[in-house]
Design a protein around this motif. Structure first.
Motif, PDB file in Angstrom:
ATOM      1  N   ALA A 275      51.945  64.911  28.746  1.00 52.19           N
ATOM      2  CA  ALA A 275      50.781  65.749  29.006  1.00 52.19           C
ATOM      3  C   ALA A 275      49.597  64.797  29.038  1.00 52.19           C
ATOM      4  CB  ALA A 275      50.609  66.795  27.913  1.00 52.19           C
ATOM      5  N   LEU A 276      48.915  64.676  30.165  1.00 55.77           N
ATOM      6  CA  LEU A 276      47.914  63.629  30.354  1.00 55.77           C
ATOM      7  C   LEU A 276      46.483  64.130  30.270  1.00 55.77           C
ATOM      8  CD1 LEU A 276      49.685  61.697  33.252  1.00 55.77           C
ATOM      9  CD2 LEU A 276      49.641  61.110  30.819  1.00 55.77           C
ATOM     10  N   SER A 277      46.218  65.274  30.823  1.00 59.11           N
ATOM     11  CA  SER A 277      44.853  65.792  30.815  1.00 59.11           C
ATOM     12  C   SER A 277      44.920  67.318  30.837  1.00 59.11           C
ATOM     13  CB  SER A 277      44.083  65.288  32.049  1.00 59.11           C
ATOM     14  OG  SER A 277      42.782  65.808  32.092  1.00 59.11           O
ATOM     15  N   PRO A 278      44.076  67.991  30.022  1.00 54.37           N
ATOM     16  CA  PRO A 278      42.946  67.461  29.250  1.00 54.37           C
ATOM     17  C   PRO A 278      43.306  66.866  27.904  1.00 54.37           C
ATOM     18  CG  PRO A 278      43.041  69.833  29.026  1.00 54.37           C
ATOM     19  CD  PRO A 278      44.126  69.464  29.988  1.00 54.37           C
ATOM     20  N   VAL A 279      44.549  67.059  27.425  1.00 53.36           N
ATOM     21  CA  VAL A 279      44.976  66.522  26.139  1.00 53.36           C
ATOM     22  C   VAL A 279      46.203  65.656  26.363  1.00 53.36           C
ATOM     23  CG1 VAL A 279      45.669  67.063  23.771  1.00 53.36           C
ATOM     24  CG2 VAL A 279      44.115  68.597  24.981  1.00 53.36           C
TER      25      VAL A 279
ATOM     26  N   PRO B 280      41.943  54.346  34.690  1.00 55.03           N
ATOM     27  CA  PRO B 280      42.169  53.389  33.600  1.00 55.03           C
ATOM     28  C   PRO B 280      42.440  54.064  32.266  1.00 55.03           C
ATOM     29  CG  PRO B 280      40.355  52.654  34.980  1.00 55.03           C
ATOM     30  CD  PRO B 280      40.738  54.025  35.478  1.00 55.03           C
ATOM     31  N   GLY B 281      41.766  55.190  31.987  1.00 50.00           N
ATOM     32  CA  GLY B 281      41.991  55.877  30.718  1.00 50.00           C
ATOM     33  C   GLY B 281      43.396  56.434  30.601  1.00 50.00           C
ATOM     34  N   ILE B 282      43.898  57.044  31.665  1.00 51.06           N
ATOM     35  CA  ILE B 282      45.258  57.593  31.639  1.00 51.06           C
ATOM     36  C   ILE B 282      46.292  56.468  31.617  1.00 51.06           C
ATOM     37  CG2 ILE B 282      46.950  58.801  33.075  1.00 51.06           C
ATOM     38  CD1 ILE B 282      44.858  60.831  33.763  1.00 51.06           C
ATOM     39  N   ALA B 283      46.068  55.435  32.415  1.00 53.86           N
ATOM     40  CA  ALA B 283      47.011  54.313  32.431  1.00 53.86           C
ATOM     41  C   ALA B 283      47.078  53.644  31.068  1.00 53.86           C
ATOM     42  CB  ALA B 283      46.601  53.309  33.504  1.00 53.86           C
ATOM     43  N   TRP B 284      45.926  53.477  30.411  1.00 55.12           N
ATOM     44  CA  TRP B 284      45.921  52.833  29.097  1.00 55.12           C
ATOM     45  C   TRP B 284      46.626  53.703  28.064  1.00 55.12           C
ATOM     46  CZ3 TRP B 284      42.157  52.890  24.648  1.00 55.12           C
ATOM     47  CH2 TRP B 284      42.378  51.819  23.775  1.00 55.12           C
ATOM     48  N   ALA B 285      46.407  55.015  28.116  1.00 54.22           N
ATOM     49  CA  ALA B 285      47.074  55.913  27.177  1.00 54.22           C
ATOM     50  C   ALA B 285      48.588  55.816  27.322  1.00 54.22           C
ATOM     51  CB  ALA B 285      46.607  57.354  27.410  1.00 54.22           C
ATOM     52  N   ILE B 286      49.093  55.771  28.552  1.00 55.20           N
ATOM     53  CA  ILE B 286      50.537  55.649  28.759  1.00 55.20           C
ATOM     54  C   ILE B 286      51.034  54.304  28.257  1.00 55.20           C
ATOM     55  CG2 ILE B 286      52.355  55.576  30.510  1.00 55.20           C
ATOM     56  CD1 ILE B 286      50.700  57.511  32.171  1.00 55.20           C
ATOM     57  N   SER B 287      50.272  53.237  28.500  1.00 55.30           N
ATOM     58  CA  SER B 287      50.697  51.900  28.061  1.00 55.30           C
ATOM     59  C   SER B 287      50.785  51.811  26.546  1.00 55.30           C
ATOM     60  CB  SER B 287      49.728  50.843  28.596  1.00 55.30           C
ATOM     61  OG  SER B 287      48.470  50.908  27.936  1.00 55.30           O
ATOM     62  N   LEU B 288      49.971  52.596  25.830  1.00 52.26           N
ATOM     63  CA  LEU B 288      50.007  52.567  24.367  1.00 52.26           C
ATOM     64  C   LEU B 288      51.266  53.217  23.804  1.00 52.26           C
ATOM     65  CD1 LEU B 288      46.291  53.417  23.463  1.00 52.26           C
ATOM     66  CD2 LEU B 288      47.406  51.173  23.474  1.00 52.26           C
ATOM     67  N   THR B 289      52.024  53.926  24.640  1.00 45.78           N
ATOM     68  CA  THR B 289      53.275  54.528  24.194  1.00 45.78           C
ATOM     69  C   THR B 289      54.481  53.656  24.512  1.00 45.78           C
ATOM     70  OG1 THR B 289      53.705  55.712  26.280  1.00 45.78           O
ATOM     71  CG2 THR B 289      52.257  56.786  24.673  1.00 45.78           C
ATOM     72  N   LEU B 290      54.263  52.545  25.215  1.00 47.49           N
ATOM     73  CA  LEU B 290      55.358  51.705  25.687  1.00 47.49           C
ATOM     74  C   LEU B 290      55.279  50.323  25.065  1.00 47.49           C
ATOM     75  CD1 LEU B 290      55.077  52.637  29.461  1.00 47.49           C
ATOM     76  CD2 LEU B 290      56.626  53.655  27.793  1.00 47.49           C
ATOM     77  N   MET B 291      56.332  49.551  25.249  1.00 45.25           N
ATOM     78  CA  MET B 291      56.373  48.175  24.784  1.00 45.25           C
ATOM     79  C   MET B 291      57.091  47.335  25.829  1.00 45.25           C
ATOM     80  SD  MET B 291      57.242  48.611  20.710  1.00 45.25           S
ATOM     81  CE  MET B 291      56.908  46.871  20.409  1.00 45.25           C
ATOM     82  N   GLY B 292      56.828  46.031  25.807  1.00 43.46           N
ATOM     83  CA  GLY B 292      57.531  45.117  26.683  1.00 43.46           C
ATOM     84  C   GLY B 292      57.033  45.153  28.116  1.00 43.46           C
TER      85      GLY B 292
ATOM     86  N   LYS C 259      38.718  60.722  26.208  1.00 53.15           N
ATOM     87  CA  LYS C 259      38.607  62.074  25.675  1.00 53.15           C
ATOM     88  C   LYS C 259      39.972  62.703  25.461  1.00 53.15           C
ATOM     89  CE  LYS C 259      36.570  66.618  26.702  1.00 53.15           C
ATOM     90  NZ  LYS C 259      35.736  67.404  27.665  1.00 53.15           N
ATOM     91  N   HIS C 260      40.901  62.508  26.384  1.00 53.14           N
ATOM     92  CA  HIS C 260      42.219  63.118  26.260  1.00 53.14           C
ATOM     93  C   HIS C 260      42.982  62.562  25.057  1.00 53.14           C
ATOM     94  CE1 HIS C 260      42.460  59.442  28.517  1.00 53.14           C
ATOM     95  NE2 HIS C 260      43.763  59.445  28.560  1.00 53.14           N
ATOM     96  N   ILE C 261      42.746  61.285  24.702  1.00 53.08           N
ATOM     97  CA  ILE C 261      43.417  60.709  23.528  1.00 53.08           C
ATOM     98  C   ILE C 261      42.775  61.231  22.248  1.00 53.08           C
ATOM     99  CG2 ILE C 261      44.241  58.578  22.491  1.00 53.08           C
ATOM    100  CD1 ILE C 261      43.775  57.136  25.073  1.00 53.08           C
ATOM    101  N   VAL C 262      41.443  61.323  22.233  1.00 50.07           N
ATOM    102  CA  VAL C 262      40.745  61.834  21.052  1.00 50.07           C
ATOM    103  C   VAL C 262      41.152  63.276  20.782  1.00 50.07           C
ATOM    104  CG1 VAL C 262      38.494  62.352  20.054  1.00 50.07           C
ATOM    105  CG2 VAL C 262      38.811  60.267  21.399  1.00 50.07           C
ATOM    106  N   LEU C 263      41.221  64.101  21.826  1.00 49.78           N
ATOM    107  CA  LEU C 263      41.622  65.491  21.640  1.00 49.78           C
ATOM    108  C   LEU C 263      43.063  65.596  21.157  1.00 49.78           C
ATOM    109  CD1 LEU C 263      39.964  67.248  24.722  1.00 49.78           C
ATOM    110  CD2 LEU C 263      39.205  67.254  22.335  1.00 49.78           C
ATOM    111  N   SER C 264      43.910  64.649  21.541  1.00 53.79           N
ATOM    112  CA  SER C 264      45.274  64.628  21.034  1.00 53.79           C
ATOM    113  C   SER C 264      45.277  64.421  19.525  1.00 53.79           C
ATOM    114  CB  SER C 264      46.074  63.513  21.716  1.00 53.79           C
ATOM    115  OG  SER C 264      47.369  63.398  21.170  1.00 53.79           O
ATOM    116  N   ALA C 265      44.432  63.494  19.050  1.00 56.84           N
ATOM    117  CA  ALA C 265      44.332  63.269  17.605  1.00 56.84           C
ATOM    118  C   ALA C 265      43.754  64.482  16.900  1.00 56.84           C
ATOM    119  CB  ALA C 265      43.470  62.034  17.328  1.00 56.84           C
TER     120      ALA C 265
END
Length: 536
Positions: free
Chosen positions: A384-388, A282-294, A190-196
C-alpha cells in the motif's frame, strides 16, 4: 601509528579484538588509511574537530513539495557530525586514537541485532535534536546500544528522522563530497509518517488520512511501538546511518581527503527530480527500498537518488499512458524480461459518500511474467503506497504470487475459461488484486481471501466487500539490472527476426501460372471429376 603496531606482540588484547571485529566487516584497511590521512603527526591522534567536520551534513535551504520544513531542521543536519563523534568515538587529550577510531566504527557498523541498530539511530537523532535546541521526548537509561528507551515521538519528529536518514543516504550515493554547501531536495514522506501514526497511535484517534496534514498532527507515538514498526515495515532505515558512517570514513581514507575533509556531504541534489515517473516518485521509491536488502534495494534506490536520468528511464518497461492500455500492449513490453519486477497501479474509487479517493498500490515479483492459466512465482510482496505506506510480505502458507493469462491462441473451446488479466494473491476468480485485460479496472478483495500475502488493507477504509476502482495509470519497472535488460533486448531482437522471416514471400514460387494455387483451384471448379495424377 596504532594501525601498524597490530603486528607487534605487545598489542593489547582489546586492540586485537577490536581490529578483528573491524576486519570481519572488511573495513580494517579503510580505517588504517583514514587514520593515516587524518591523524596529527605530533599527537598521533585525529583531532576531534577534524573528525566532526567529516561527519557534518551541511545543506543550504532544504526544500520539499510535501509540507513545510521546520526552520530548525538545517541546524539538525549541522549538529549531526559532532553528535556522531561524541556518541561513538571517545576523544582523549590529543584527539581520537587509533583504537578509539576502530571501536567507534564497530559501535556504528559492526553486525548486531536490528533492535540495537534502531536504538543507535534514535540515540543519534535525540542528541542531535537537543544540540539543535529542539525538544525531544525520548530518554535512554544508559549509553549502550541495548539500553531501554522510554518516551514518545510526534509525527513531525518522525518526518525529521526520515529526512535526516535521507540526507545520510544521499551523502553515501554522491559521486564526490563537495566542499561547498549544496541544495537538498527532500522527498515526500507523508505516506511513511502516516504508516507510523496508524501503527503506533494509541486508541481510536479518528484520523482522516485523506485530508490530514503531518505538521498539524498532535499524536504521541510510544517509542516501543515505533521501534517495532521500524523493524516490521522499514527495516533498512537504520542501515542509512551505518552506510553513512562507512562512506564518510572511506572518503576520508582517499588520497585527496587529508585534513580538508568535506564541510558538506552533498552534491547538487536538484537531480533528485530527474525521474519523470508519475507514480514512482523519490518518496515512494525510497519507502520501497527501505523494505528491501541487497541488490533489489540498490536497484530501486536508483530512482531515489538518480545520477543518470537515462539509466533510470531504461528500467521503465511499461507505462500505460505512454505505451497504451491493455494486456497485449503490456505483454509486448514485459515479455522476455526474466528478473524482479515492480508493478505500480494508481486508481480512483468512491467511498460511501460518493467522494472520489485516489490511491496507489504496488506488487513486487521476483521473476518475470509468464502466460499461464495458473498462479506461479517464487516470492513477492504487496504494497500500500499512497496515501499510507504498508508492506505485506509472504506468509509461507500458499504460493499464489502472480497470475498473468492472455487469450489462448487459436479458436480453442474452453468449458470454463480462465480469467484474462493480471492478479496477485488469493485464488483464481478471487484474486486479492486483479487487473482486467483492458487495464481499465482493478478489483481489490479483502485479505481473508488471500493466504499468500500477509493481511492488511491496501488502501484506507477498504472494508470487507470487493472494491472495483478505475485505473488511472499502470507502471512496470525492471529491477533485474543491466543483465536482465540485455537478455530481454536479445529476446525482442530474436522475435522480431522470426516475425520478419515469416512475413517474407518467395515470389519465385508464384511466378509460374501452371504451378500457382489459383490455377489448381480453377481447374478443380471447372471439372471436379477429372482424374488427376500427382507429380512425384
Amino acid at each position: 601509528m596504532g594501525a601498524s603496531s597490530s603486528s607487534e606482540q605487545s598489542v593489547p588484547i582489546e586492540q586485537r579484538e577490536a581490529e578483528s571485529l573491524a576486519a570481519s566487516t572488511g573495513a580494517l584497511s579503510t580505517l588504517q588509511k583514514c587514520f593515516s590521512n587524518l591523524a596529527d603527526p605530533q599527537s598521533g591522534a585525529i583531532p576531534t574537530d577534524a573528525l566532526q567536520q567529516c561527519f557534518r551534513l551541511s545543506y543550504e535551504n532544504p526544500v520539499t513539495g510535501a509540507f513545510e520544513i521546520p526552520d530548525s531542521f538545517p541546524a539538525v543536519l549541522d549538529q549531526l557530525g559532532s553528535c556522531v563523534v561524541d556518541l561513538f568515538f571517545v576523544s582523549e587529550k590529543g584527539g581520537v586514537s587509533w583504537i578509539e577510531l576502530v571501536r567507534g566504527y564497530n559501535r556504528c557498523c559492526a553486525r548486531k541485532p536490528l533492535s540495537m541498530c534502531v536504538t543507535s539511530l534514535l540515540r543519534v537523532f535525540t542528541v542531535t535534536l537537543k544540540k539543535a535546541g529542539l525538544n525531544c521526548n525520548l530518554e535512554f537509561e544508559t549509553g549502550d546500544n541495548d539500553c531501554k528507551i522510554s518516551g514518545w515521538l510526534m509525527p513531525m519528529d518522525v518526518a525529521m528522522l526520515l529526512w535526516m536518514c535521507w540526507g545520510m543516504s544521499w551523502c553515501c550515493r554522491s559521486r564526490e563530497f563537495s566542499k561547498e554547501k549544496g541544495s537538498l531536495c527532500l522527498p515526500d514522506v507523508k505516506h511513511i509518517v502516516l504508516s507510523a501514526v496508524e501503527s503506533c497511535g494509541e486508541g481510536d484517534s479518528g484520523l482522516n488520512v485523506w485530508e490530514c496534514e503531518v505538521s498539524g498532527l498532535e499524536v504521541q507515538l510510544p517509542v516501543g511501538k515505533f521501534v517495532s514498526w521500524v523493524m516490521k515495515t522499514v527495516s533498512s532505515l537504520p542501515g542509512c546511518f551505518t552506510e553513512f558512517v562507512y562512506a564518510v570514513l572511506k572518503h576520508s581514507a582517499s588520497e585527496e581527503a587529508r585534513l580538508e575533509c568535506s564541510t558538506s556531504s552533498a552534491a547538487d541534489s536538484s537531480s533528485t527530480g530527474a525521474c519523470s515517473s508519475d507514480l514512482l516518485s523519490p518518496g515512494i521509491a525510497w519507502a520501497i527500498s527501505l523494505t528491501l536488502m541487497g541488490p533489489l534495494s540498490e536497484e530501486i534506490s536508483r530512482a531515489c537518488f538518480p545520477t543518470d536520468a537515462n539509466a533510470i528511464n531504461n528500467d521503465l518497461l511499461y507505462r500505460s499512458h505512454l505505451h497504451g492500455r491493455g494486456l497485449n500492449r503490456f505483454w509486448s513490453n514485459v515479455q522476455g524480461y526474466q528478473g524482479p519486477l515492480l508493478v505500480l497501479i494508481s486508481a480512483t474509487s468512491e467511498d460511501g459518500s460518493a467522494n472520489k479517493r485516489n490511491w496507489i498500490i504496488g506488487a513486487l515479483t521476483h521473476q518475470g511474467f509468464e502466460n499461464r492459466d495458473l498462479f506461479y512465482g517464487s516470492s513477492g510482496s504487496l504494497y500500500a503506497l499512497s496515501p499510507v505506506f504498508h508492506m505485506y510480505p509472504p506468509t509461507g502458507k500458499e504460493r499464489n504470487y502472480v497470475y498473468s493469462h492472455l487469450h489462448p491462441t487459436g479458436k480453442v473451446y474452453e468449458a470454463k475459461p480462465k480469467p484474462v488479466g493480471i492478479g496477485f494473491g488469493g485464488s483464481i476468480g478471487n484474486e486479492r488484486i486483479y487487473v482486467d485485460e483492458d487495464f481499465s479496472k482493478v478489483t481489490i478483495r479483502h485479505h481473508a481471501t488471500d493466504k499468500t500475502y500477509q493481511s492488511g488493507s491496501l488502501f484506507p477504509d477498504q472494508g470487507f466487500l470487493p472494491v472495483e476502482a478505475l485505473i488511472t495509470e499502470v507502471e512496470i519497472w525492471g529491477l533485474g539490472g543491466r543483465g536482465a535488460k540485455e537478455v530481454q533486448d536479445s529476446y525482442k531482437n530474436r522475435e522480431q527476426l522470426f516475425t520478419e522471416q515469416r512475413r517474407k514471400v518467395d515470389l519465385k514460387t508464384f511466378a509460374n501460372w501452371e504451378d500457382s494455387p489459383e490455377k489448381m483451384l480453377m481447374d478443380m471448379i471447372s471439372n471436379p471429376n477429372v482424374i488427376r495424377r500427382e507429380d512425384r
